[in-house]
Scaffold this motif. Structure first.
Motif, PDB file in Angstrom:
ATOM      1  N   GLU A 266     -64.402  23.119 -14.630  1.00 43.92           N
ATOM      2  CA  GLU A 266     -63.881  24.035 -13.605  1.00 43.92           C
ATOM      3  C   GLU A 266     -62.417  24.382 -13.839  1.00 43.92           C
ATOM      4  OE1 GLU A 266     -64.956  22.804  -9.677  1.00 43.92           O
ATOM      5  OE2 GLU A 266     -67.037  22.483 -10.250  1.00 43.92           O
ATOM      6  N   ILE A 267     -62.142  24.701 -15.107  1.00 41.72           N
ATOM      7  CA  ILE A 267     -60.784  25.109 -15.484  1.00 41.72           C
ATOM      8  C   ILE A 267     -60.710  26.631 -15.384  1.00 41.72           C
ATOM      9  CG2 ILE A 267     -59.219  25.312 -17.460  1.00 41.72           C
ATOM     10  CD1 ILE A 267     -60.297  22.579 -18.430  1.00 41.72           C
ATOM     11  N   GLU A 268     -59.713  27.135 -14.649  1.00 41.94           N
ATOM     12  CA  GLU A 268     -59.533  28.598 -14.607  1.00 41.94           C
ATOM     13  C   GLU A 268     -58.904  29.032 -15.916  1.00 41.94           C
ATOM     14  OE1 GLU A 268     -57.985  30.854 -11.154  1.00 41.94           O
ATOM     15  OE2 GLU A 268     -58.192  28.909 -10.151  1.00 41.94           O
ATOM     16  N   TYR A 269     -59.558  29.958 -16.604  1.00 46.93           N
ATOM     17  CA  TYR A 269     -59.066  30.349 -17.924  1.00 46.93           C
ATOM     18  C   TYR A 269     -59.373  31.824 -18.150  1.00 46.93           C
ATOM     19  CZ  TYR A 269     -57.365  29.099 -22.576  1.00 46.93           C
ATOM     20  OH  TYR A 269     -56.602  28.970 -23.709  1.00 46.93           O
ATOM     21  N   LYS A 270     -58.337  32.646 -18.069  1.00 46.43           N
ATOM     22  CA  LYS A 270     -58.492  34.082 -18.339  1.00 46.43           C
ATOM     23  C   LYS A 270     -57.449  34.456 -19.370  1.00 46.43           C
ATOM     24  CE  LYS A 270     -60.063  35.538 -13.755  1.00 46.43           C
ATOM     25  NZ  LYS A 270     -59.736  36.428 -12.638  1.00 46.43           N
ATOM     26  N   GLY A 271     -57.783  34.243 -20.607  1.00 47.04           N
ATOM     27  CA  GLY A 271     -56.778  34.522 -21.631  1.00 47.04           C
ATOM     28  C   GLY A 271     -57.304  34.214 -23.016  1.00 47.04           C
ATOM     29  N   PHE A 272     -56.382  33.838 -23.893  1.00 50.49           N
ATOM     30  CA  PHE A 272     -56.723  33.622 -25.291  1.00 50.49           C
ATOM     31  C   PHE A 272     -56.885  32.132 -25.579  1.00 50.49           C
ATOM     32  CE2 PHE A 272     -54.463  37.611 -25.007  1.00 50.49           C
ATOM     33  CZ  PHE A 272     -55.234  38.452 -25.797  1.00 50.49           C
ATOM     34  N   ILE A 273     -57.872  31.819 -26.407  1.00 48.59           N
ATOM     35  CA  ILE A 273     -58.000  30.461 -26.950  1.00 48.59           C
ATOM     36  C   ILE A 273     -57.811  30.626 -28.453  1.00 48.59           C
ATOM     37  CG2 ILE A 273     -59.449  28.422 -27.199  1.00 48.59           C
ATOM     38  CD1 ILE A 273     -61.207  29.556 -24.928  1.00 48.59           C
ATOM     39  N   PHE A 274     -56.873  29.884 -28.989  1.00 49.40           N
ATOM     40  CA  PHE A 274     -56.530  29.952 -30.418  1.00 49.40           C
ATOM     41  C   PHE A 274     -57.063  28.672 -31.032  1.00 49.40           C
ATOM     42  CE2 PHE A 274     -52.284  30.118 -33.100  1.00 49.40           C
ATOM     43  CZ  PHE A 274     -52.915  29.607 -34.213  1.00 49.40           C
ATOM     44  N   LEU A 275     -58.056  28.803 -31.899  1.00 55.53           N
ATOM     45  CA  LEU A 275     -58.626  27.635 -32.572  1.00 55.53           C
ATOM     46  C   LEU A 275     -57.952  27.497 -33.929  1.00 55.53           C
ATOM     47  CD1 LEU A 275     -62.363  28.607 -31.911  1.00 55.53           C
ATOM     48  CD2 LEU A 275     -60.995  26.979 -30.575  1.00 55.53           C
ATOM     49  N   GLY A 276     -57.198  26.427 -34.102  1.00 56.05           N
ATOM     50  CA  GLY A 276     -56.647  26.111 -35.421  1.00 56.05           C
ATOM     51  C   GLY A 276     -57.724  25.314 -36.140  1.00 56.05           C
ATOM     52  N   LEU A 277     -58.368  25.931 -37.130  1.00 53.34           N
ATOM     53  CA  LEU A 277     -59.535  25.303 -37.759  1.00 53.34           C
ATOM     54  C   LEU A 277     -59.240  24.880 -39.186  1.00 53.34           C
ATOM     55  CD1 LEU A 277     -62.385  27.767 -36.688  1.00 53.34           C
ATOM     56  CD2 LEU A 277     -61.557  25.717 -35.507  1.00 53.34           C
ATOM     57  N   ILE A 278     -60.003  23.898 -39.646  1.00 54.87           N
ATOM     58  CA  ILE A 278     -59.955  23.527 -41.056  1.00 54.87           C
ATOM     59  C   ILE A 278     -61.396  23.515 -41.559  1.00 54.87           C
ATOM     60  CG2 ILE A 278     -59.944  21.022 -40.578  1.00 54.87           C
ATOM     61  CD1 ILE A 278     -57.900  20.809 -42.955  1.00 54.87           C
ATOM     62  N   LYS A 279     -61.593  24.072 -42.746  1.00 56.98           N
ATOM     63  CA  LYS A 279     -62.933  24.089 -43.344  1.00 56.98           C
ATOM     64  C   LYS A 279     -63.032  22.909 -44.304  1.00 56.98           C
ATOM     65  CE  LYS A 279     -66.040  27.090 -46.003  1.00 56.98           C
ATOM     66  NZ  LYS A 279     -66.232  28.370 -46.641  1.00 56.98           N
ATOM     67  N   VAL A 280     -63.887  21.965 -43.944  1.00 51.76           N
ATOM     68  CA  VAL A 280     -64.078  20.780 -44.782  1.00 51.76           C
ATOM     69  C   VAL A 280     -65.482  20.894 -45.381  1.00 51.76           C
ATOM     70  CG1 VAL A 280     -64.121  18.256 -44.833  1.00 51.76           C
ATOM     71  CG2 VAL A 280     -62.645  19.433 -43.195  1.00 51.76           C
TER      72      VAL A 280
END
Ligand code: AMP
Ligand code: GLY
Length: 423
Positions: A266-280
């Motif tokens: 129940e987190i209010e979230y109206k925006g951007f999510i930036f996933l810092g990913l690594i490909k292993v």
């Protein structure tokens, strides 16, 4: 839409540039902005952490949408502060609530969230001064290199990677004894992952989502990814290794469970999510969450979003994002950051910048650390200006961008000439 963008970097200039394609100059405001944003809308002086002033600016200018560029105001609860104020209920804040911003503001919160929702990430444990000895024992279970992360924000210096157990154990103790103040009163120790990184941006209204263009940034000052870390020396998009097969895994294993977790918590979230990913090998793992767009990735990806950003933001504000069409351009884009001589260590400010007119269909210049002094544009930060370009292939894009960098001059100008070298 009457929109106020807070922040002053190349990211905010690029967001403003994209928004200005759909709204008039008189409806676009920046706080504080920079010499580049002044050409798109109205710059208003102020501090991004001064919420009372930002509220006054919104009311005085009949702003209906607040776009929060950097993470600090989000981690400090600007979303909640606006929602709690009856006079501001009509203003849409683009960004998560304070709880949502913990995904970036607390490494321990983010790791616990990932573990709870089965999101692939490095194995970890969190320690405090009371559990220092257990932390040292956990280090022994891992093999070198050792990754230690201050739980809270530490001006980009809170992640330390060390090659020997002795150094790591000493660093753990220093951190827990206050090396980064309260930010390192908890320390996350995690397994080192070896692979290649990329940045995935998701826009959500809390119910549905769009995955924006994937980018790769270059953080080190020196060519071949050597030398000190910086705020970012450039970025490219798309990322060849983030192909359809990889992105399907990102969507199924990371994006959907992340959004599911946000809803279940129940987190209010109206925006951007930036996933810092690594490909292993062939699989994506989350290195970190951020709760905003990336800089300098934004200076590249804004060129690749075909749909109206204003329409997307309206969809976020009204929670009707699922009804907004999202399309990407099929060309590539890159951005090259021009920095002050000496950066990221000591550097001088106030160097006069001369720029031949280079904005065209293929090349756009975004200001970062610039200011106007006696009607001249001068350097006012380490990262000064980014040159973004588009083209059919990465080679063409980079050649367009590098050609344009020659047209901007200031004393001490430095940039990396090897973007994309690792792809
Ligand atoms: P962060 O401040 O969380 O972005 O971390 C800074 C950088 O440290 C990342 O971009 C990675 O290059 C590196 N890093 C962080 N965590 C790990 C890990 N578990 N394994 C390998 N590299 C990591
Ligand atoms: N480019 C990485 C960041 O914005 O944090």
């Amino acid at each position: 839409m009457r929109i106020l963008i807070i922040g002053s970097g190349g990211r905010e200039h690029a967001i403003g540039w994209k928004i200005a394609q759909d709204i008039q100059r008189d409806n676009l405001f920046f706080l504080p902005g920079n010499a580049g944003t002044a050409n798109l809308g109205h710059n208003i002086a102020g501090d991004v952490m001064d919420f009372e002033h930002i509220k006054e600016v919104c009311l005085a200018n009949q702003v209906d949408t607040l776009f929060v560029g950097p993470e600090n105001p989000l981690c400090d609860g600007i979303y909640d502060s606006f929602k709690a104020d009856a006079d501001l209920g009509h203003i849409a804040v683009i960004g998560p609530s304070k709880r949502g911003a913990q995904l970036e503001g607390s490494k321990d919160f983010a790791k616990e969230f990932m573990q709870k929702y089965n999101i692939p990430t490095a194995r970890y444990q969190t320690f405090t001064l009371e559990t220092l000895e257990r932390g040292k024992a956990f280090l022994k279970e891992l093999s070198a290199p050792y990754v230690l992360k201050a739980d809270g924000p530490a001006a980009g210096k809170g992640v330390v990677i060390l090659d020997s157990y002795d150094e790591a154990a000493a660093e753990l103790e220093d951190m827990l004894k206050g090396k980064f103040g309260a930010s390192s009163s908890k320390v996350v120790i995690e397994e080192f992952l070896s692979g290649i990184e990329c940045s995935v941006f998701v826009l959500t209204d809390g119910k549905s989502y769009k995955i924006l263009p994937v980018a790769k940034d270059y953080k080190r000052i020196g060519e071949g990814d050597t030398g000190l870390n910086t705020g970012g020396m450039g970025a490219i998009s798309p990322v060849p290794f983030a192909d359809d097969v990889f992105m399907k895994k990102v969507k199924e294993q990371i994006v959907l469970p992340t959004l599911d977790g946000i809803q279940k918590e129940e987190i209010e979230y109206k925006g951007f999510i930036f996933l810092g990913l690594i490909k292993v090998n062939d699989d994506p793992y989350v290195i970190e969450y951020n709760v905003r767009l990336g800089d300098p990735e934004t200076e590249a990806i804004m060129l690749r979003i075909k749909s109206s950003l204003v329409a997307l933001l309206q969809g976020v504000a009204n929670q009707t994002l699922d009804q907004v069409t999202y399309e990407e351009e099929d060309y590539a884009a890159a951005t090259v950051m021009l920095v002050s001589g000496g950066y990221p260590e000591a550097y001088e400010k106030g160097k006069v910048i001369t720029e031949e007119l280079i904005d065209s269909d293929d090349v756009v210049v975004f200001h970062a650390g610039t200011a106007v002094r006696d009607s001249e544009i001068v350097t006012n930060g380490g990262r000064v200006i980014s040159v973004s370009a588009k083209g059919k292939s990465l080679e063409e894009v980079l050649s367009n961008a590098y050609e344009a960098t020659d047209k901007i001059t200031f004393e001490g100008k430095f940039y990396r000439k090897d973007l994309g070298f690792d792809l």
